[in-house]
Scaffold this motif. Structure first.
Motif, PDB file in Angstrom:
ATOM      1  N   TRP A   1       0.829  -1.205   0.000  1.00  0.00           N
ATOM      2  CA  TRP A   1       0.000   0.000   0.000  1.00  0.00           C
ATOM      3  C   TRP A   1       0.862   1.253   0.000  1.00  0.00           C
ATOM      4  N   ASN A   2       1.983   1.234   0.708  1.00  0.00           N
ATOM      5  CA  ASN A   2       2.885   2.390   0.693  1.00  0.00           C
ATOM      6  C   ASN A   2       3.409   2.654  -0.719  1.00  0.00           C
ATOM      7  N   SER A   3       3.723   1.590  -1.452  1.00  0.00           N
ATOM      8  CA  SER A   3       4.191   1.755  -2.829  1.00  0.00           C
ATOM      9  C   SER A   3       3.117   2.400  -3.694  1.00  0.00           C
ATOM     10  N   VAL A   4       1.879   1.932  -3.541  1.00  0.00           N
ATOM     11  CA  VAL A   4       0.773   2.514  -4.318  1.00  0.00           C
ATOM     12  C   VAL A   4       0.562   3.968  -3.931  1.00  0.00           C
ATOM     13  N   ARG A   5       0.593   4.238  -2.642  1.00  0.00           N
ATOM     14  CA  ARG A   5       0.335   5.589  -2.150  1.00  0.00           C
ATOM     15  C   ARG A   5       1.426   6.571  -2.549  1.00  0.00           C
ATOM     16  N   GLN A   6       2.610   6.083  -2.798  1.00  0.00           N
ATOM     17  CA  GLN A   6       3.702   6.964  -3.222  1.00  0.00           C
ATOM     18  C   GLN A   6       3.818   7.060  -4.735  1.00  0.00           C
ATOM     19  N   THR A   7       3.467   5.993  -5.447  1.00  0.00           N
ATOM     20  CA  THR A   7       3.642   5.978  -6.896  1.00  0.00           C
ATOM     21  C   THR A   7       2.535   6.737  -7.619  1.00  0.00           C
TER      22      THR A   7
ATOM     23  N   LEU B   1       0.458  11.306 -11.170  1.00  0.00           N
ATOM     24  CA  LEU B   1      -0.514  12.382 -11.377  1.00  0.00           C
ATOM     25  C   LEU B   1       0.170  13.753 -11.320  1.00  0.00           C
ATOM     26  N   GLY B   2       1.062  13.919 -10.362  1.00  0.00           N
ATOM     27  CA  GLY B   2       1.761  15.201 -10.239  1.00  0.00           C
ATOM     28  C   GLY B   2       2.654  15.494 -11.426  1.00  0.00           C
ATOM     29  N   GLN B   3       3.282  14.474 -11.968  1.00  0.00           N
ATOM     30  CA  GLN B   3       4.134  14.678 -13.136  1.00  0.00           C
ATOM     31  C   GLN B   3       3.329  15.156 -14.335  1.00  0.00           C
ATOM     32  N   GLN B   4       2.091  14.684 -14.459  1.00  0.00           N
ATOM     33  CA  GLN B   4       1.271  15.144 -15.582  1.00  0.00           C
ATOM     34  C   GLN B   4       0.898  16.609 -15.430  1.00  0.00           C
ATOM     35  N   LEU B   5       0.689  17.047 -14.216  1.00  0.00           N
ATOM     36  CA  LEU B   5       0.351  18.458 -13.981  1.00  0.00           C
ATOM     37  C   LEU B   5       1.551  19.377 -14.198  1.00  0.00           C
TER      38      LEU B   5
ATOM     39  N   LEU C   1       7.311  14.501  -3.755  1.00  0.00           N
ATOM     40  CA  LEU C   1       7.604  15.826  -4.317  1.00  0.00           C
ATOM     41  C   LEU C   1       8.845  15.849  -5.212  1.00  0.00           C
ATOM     42  N   PRO C   2       9.989  15.288  -4.791  1.00  0.00           N
ATOM     43  CA  PRO C   2      11.139  15.297  -5.716  1.00  0.00           C
ATOM     44  C   PRO C   2      10.852  14.578  -7.029  1.00  0.00           C
ATOM     45  N   ALA C   3      10.083  13.484  -6.975  1.00  0.00           N
ATOM     46  CA  ALA C   3       9.782  12.741  -8.196  1.00  0.00           C
ATOM     47  C   ALA C   3       8.799  13.484  -9.087  1.00  0.00           C
ATOM     48  N   VAL C   4       7.892  14.245  -8.494  1.00  0.00           N
ATOM     49  CA  VAL C   4       6.928  15.017  -9.286  1.00  0.00           C
ATOM     50  C   VAL C   4       7.641  16.014 -10.190  1.00  0.00           C
ATOM     51  N   PHE C   5       8.712  16.606  -9.691  1.00  0.00           N
ATOM     52  CA  PHE C   5       9.446  17.613 -10.456  1.00  0.00           C
ATOM     53  C   PHE C   5      10.640  17.021 -11.204  1.00  0.00           C
ATOM     54  N   SER C   6      10.603  15.733 -11.464  1.00  0.00           N
ATOM     55  CA  SER C   6      11.664  15.087 -12.244  1.00  0.00           C
ATOM     56  C   SER C   6      11.689  15.656 -13.664  1.00  0.00           C
ATOM     57  N   THR C   7      12.876  15.792 -14.214  1.00  0.00           N
ATOM     58  CA  THR C   7      13.018  16.348 -15.561  1.00  0.00           C
ATOM     59  C   THR C   7      12.939  15.277 -16.641  1.00  0.00           C
ATOM     60  N   PHE C   8      13.025  14.022 -16.271  1.00  0.00           N
ATOM     61  CA  PHE C   8      13.035  12.947 -17.271  1.00  0.00           C
ATOM     62  C   PHE C   8      11.755  12.893 -18.102  1.00  0.00           C
ATOM     63  N   PRO C   9      10.555  12.907 -17.502  1.00  0.00           N
ATOM     64  CA  PRO C   9       9.346  12.875 -18.345  1.00  0.00           C
ATOM     65  C   PRO C   9       9.224  14.087 -19.261  1.00  0.00           C
TER      66      PRO C   9
ATOM     67  N   SER D   1       4.178   7.029 -22.515  1.00  0.00           N
ATOM     68  CA  SER D   1       5.494   6.397 -22.379  1.00  0.00           C
ATOM     69  C   SER D   1       6.251   6.970 -21.195  1.00  0.00           C
ATOM     70  N   ALA D   2       6.127   8.285 -20.979  1.00  0.00           N
ATOM     71  CA  ALA D   2       6.770   8.910 -19.820  1.00  0.00           C
ATOM     72  C   ALA D   2       6.167   8.385 -18.523  1.00  0.00           C
ATOM     73  N   MET D   3       4.840   8.178 -18.502  1.00  0.00           N
ATOM     74  CA  MET D   3       4.190   7.650 -17.308  1.00  0.00           C
ATOM     75  C   MET D   3       4.651   6.230 -17.008  1.00  0.00           C
ATOM     76  N   ILE D   4       4.792   5.419 -18.051  1.00  0.00           N
ATOM     77  CA  ILE D   4       5.221   4.033 -17.839  1.00  0.00           C
ATOM     78  C   ILE D   4       6.635   3.987 -17.273  1.00  0.00           C
ATOM     79  N   LEU D   5       7.537   4.767 -17.858  1.00  0.00           N
ATOM     80  CA  LEU D   5       8.913   4.783 -17.375  1.00  0.00           C
ATOM     81  C   LEU D   5       8.997   5.341 -15.957  1.00  0.00           C
ATOM     82  N   SER D   6       8.205   6.368 -15.663  1.00  0.00           N
ATOM     83  CA  SER D   6       8.192   6.936 -14.314  1.00  0.00           C
ATOM     84  C   SER D   6       7.630   5.939 -13.307  1.00  0.00           C
ATOM     85  N   TYR D   7       6.599   5.199 -13.731  1.00  0.00           N
ATOM     86  CA  TYR D   7       6.031   4.180 -12.844  1.00  0.00           C
ATOM     87  C   TYR D   7       7.077   3.126 -12.495  1.00  0.00           C
TER      88      TYR D   7
END
Length: 282
Positions: free
Chosen positions: A82-88, A93-97, A154-162, A206-212
Motif C-alpha cells: 500500500w505504501n508503494s501505491v500511495r507513493q507511486t 498524477l503530479g508529473q502530468q500536472l 515531491l522530488p519525483a513530481v518535479f523530475s526532468t526525465f518525463p 510512455s513517460a508515465m510508464i517509465l516513471s512508474y
C-alpha cells in the motif's frame, strides 16, 4: 554470407532472450519450492551450507506454502504494498500536472533562454541520485517533510526525465495544425488541450510508464528519506527477508513484478515510441 550473418544475429538475440527470461523462470519456480529444496539448491549462495548451486525450472516437490505465507501471514508485506501505491500514484498524477505543460512550452514556443533551460533539464536528468542526495535531504529537512511520503513524492513530481521524453512528441506536431486552430479562433490553452495532448499521447503515456517503473522499484530514495519503516515501500521488503524464508522472497518478487509486467505489456507500443521518439509525419 547473408545466412551466416543472419545466423549470428539469431544467436545473439537468442542468448539475450535466454538471459532475460532466466530470472523470470527462476522466480516462477522458486515461489513453489519448499524451504528444504531451496536450501539444497541455493544454500551455498545464501551461506547456509557449502552445496554447489543448482536449479530446476520445475520444483521436485511443488508447494504453495511460500505463496500462502506471503499472502496470509505477512501483514507487513501488504502495508508496504500500500505504501508503494500511495507513493507511486501521486507521483504519476503530479508529473502530468507539471511535466506536460513544461514539455509543451519547451517544445512549441520560442523564448529567450529556451536553449539554456533545455540544457539545464538535460543536465538534471543525467545527474545520478547520489549527486543530488545531500542537497535534496537538506531541502526536505528544512521544509519539515523528511520522513513522510511527501519526501518521496515531491522530488519525483518535479523530475526532468518525463519532460525530456514528451518534448520530442510535442515538437513533432505540425505547425500547420496549430496555425489552422488559431485562425479558427482557438486560444493557446484550447490548442494545448485539443491538439497537443491528443497528438502527444504517445509521449505522455510512455513517460508515465517509465516513471512508474522507476518509482515502483525505487530503493535509494526511501532508504535515504524515510527513517520510519512503517512508510517503506514494497521495494524494501525483499532485503529484509532472511535466508530461511527464501521461498517467500521468490513469491514477493513475483507479486511485485506482476503490476509492472501488466503495465509494460499494455503500454509496450507507447514505450517504444518514447524510446525512439518517433515524430508525426505531415
Amino acid at each position: 554470407m547473408n545466412r551466416r550473418i543472419q545466423g549470428i544475429r539469431y544467436g545473439i538475440l537468442s542468448t539475450a532472450l535466454f538471459l532475460v527470461l532466466l530470472p523470470l523462470v527462476m522466480i516462477a519456480g522458486g515461489m513453489f519450492m519448499g524451504n528444504a529444496e531451496l536450501v539444497e539448491r541455493i544454500g551455498g549462495v545464501l551461506g547456509i551450507n557449502r552445496n554447489r548451486a543448482s536449479w530446476r525450472a520445475v520444483p521436485s516437490y511443488m508447494t504453495l506454502k511460500p505463496v500462502v505465507e506471503l499472502l496470509l501471514d505477512s501483514p507487513k508485506f501488504f502495508k508496504m504494498f500500500w505504501n508503494s501505491v500511495r507513493q507511486t500514484v501521486p507521483v504519476l498524477l503530479g508529473q502530468q500536472l507539471i511535466a506536460v505543460p513544461a514539455a509543451w512550452s519547451l517544445g512549441r514556443y520560442s523564448f529567450r533562454g529556451k536553449k539554456a533551460v533545455r540544457n539545464l533539464y538535460i543536465l538534471l536528468m543525467i545527474l545520478p541520485f547520489q549527486v543530488t542526495m545531500v542537497s535534496s535531504y537538506l531541502v526536505l529537512k528544512n521544509q519539515g517533510i523528511l520522513d513522510t511520503s511527501l519526501a518521496i513524492i515531491l522530488p519525483a513530481v518535479f523530475s526532468t526525465f518525463p519532460v525530456f521524453i514528451m518534448i520530442k512528441f510535442f515538437e513533432s506536431i505540425p505547425e500547420e495544425l496549430m496555425e489552422a486552430a488559431r485562425m479558427d479562433g482557438a486560444g493557446e490553452i484550447r490548442i494545448f488541450t485539443a491538439i497537443g495532448i491528443p497528438l502527444g499521447k504517445g509521449g505522455i503515456l510512455s513517460a508515465m510508464i517509465l516513471s512508474y517503473l522507476e518509482c515502483w522499484n525505487a530503493i535509494e530514495q526511501p532508504l535515504t528519506f524515510l527513517r520510519e519503516k512503517s512508510l517503506w515501500p514494497m521495494s524494501l521488503y525483499l532485503p529484509q527477508i532472511t535466508a530461511d524464508r527464501a521461498g517467500v522472497a521468490f513469491a514477493a518478487s513475483a507479486v511485485m513484478m506482476i503490476p509492472a509486467v501488466l503495465i509494460f505489456l499494455w503500454g509496450e507500443g507507447y514505450l517504444e515510441q518514447g524510446i525512439v521518439a518517433s515524430g508525426i509525419k505531415e
